[in-house]
Write an enzyme that holds these catalytic residues in place. Structure first.
Site, PDB file in Angstrom:
ATOM      1  CE1 TYR A 159      -3.441   2.779   0.676  1.00 11.91           C
ATOM      2  CE2 TYR A 159      -2.027   3.361   2.518  1.00 11.91           C
ATOM      3  CZ  TYR A 159      -3.068   3.659   1.670  1.00 11.91           C
ATOM      4  OH  TYR A 159      -3.744   4.854   1.801  1.00 11.91           O
ATOM      5  CD1 TRP A 201      -4.256   2.004   5.583  1.00 10.96           C
ATOM      6  CD2 TRP A 201      -6.335   2.799   5.548  1.00 10.96           C
ATOM      7  NE1 TRP A 201      -4.602   2.226   4.266  1.00 10.96           N
ATOM      8  CE2 TRP A 201      -5.875   2.715   4.219  1.00 10.96           C
ATOM      9  CE3 TRP A 201      -7.630   3.273   5.779  1.00 10.96           C
ATOM     10  CZ2 TRP A 201      -6.650   3.082   3.125  1.00 10.96           C
ATOM     11  CZ3 TRP A 201      -8.404   3.633   4.686  1.00 10.96           C
ATOM     12  CH2 TRP A 201      -7.920   3.543   3.381  1.00 10.96           C
ATOM     13  CD  GLU A 231      -9.290   7.628   4.569  1.00 13.72           C
ATOM     14  OE1 GLU A 231      -9.547   7.758   5.783  1.00 13.72           O
ATOM     15  OE2 GLU A 231      -8.130   7.485   4.152  1.00 13.72           O
TER      16      GLU A 231
END
Length: 111
Positions: A16, A46, A38
């Protein structure tokens, strides 16, 4: 490549970081995907969202704003019952609402 410390040794975070984080993005569907991730991340790590990303992509038709904007209460139920899903009806409805507004913005301002 210099890498941020928050990636640790986790391959998913490293990928990522190296391929997506901080990289300019000009694709509307991908922008909508990140907006939706989000929303789903709120109150979670996350890493949790990244681990569930494929489940989320399948549940939300690869984050196609055109498709998601047409979702009904039946779709909310389907998503809520998807195995591995972040089961928050409010978050799911927020993604759907955002898709509708995303389409409105595209219609008014373009891509």
């Amino acid at each position: 490549m210099k890498r941020c410390k928050w990636t640790g040794n986790d391959p998913l975070l490293i990928e990522y970081h190296d391929k997506e984080w901080g990289v300019p993005l000009f694709d509307d569907d991908r922008q909508f995907e990140f907006l939706s991730l989000e929303v789903m991340q709120c109150g979670l790590s996350w890493m949790t969202v990244l681990r569930k990303r494929e489940v989320l992509r399948k549940a939300f038709d690869a984050f196609s704003p055109k498709l998601v904007s047409q979702y009904t209460d039946e779709d909310v139920s389907r998503i809520m019952n998807t195995e591995g899903m972040i089961r928050s009806e409010r978050k799911i409805r927020a993604v759907i609402s955002n898709a509708r507004h995303f389409i409105e913005i595209q219609e008014e301002h373009g891509s």
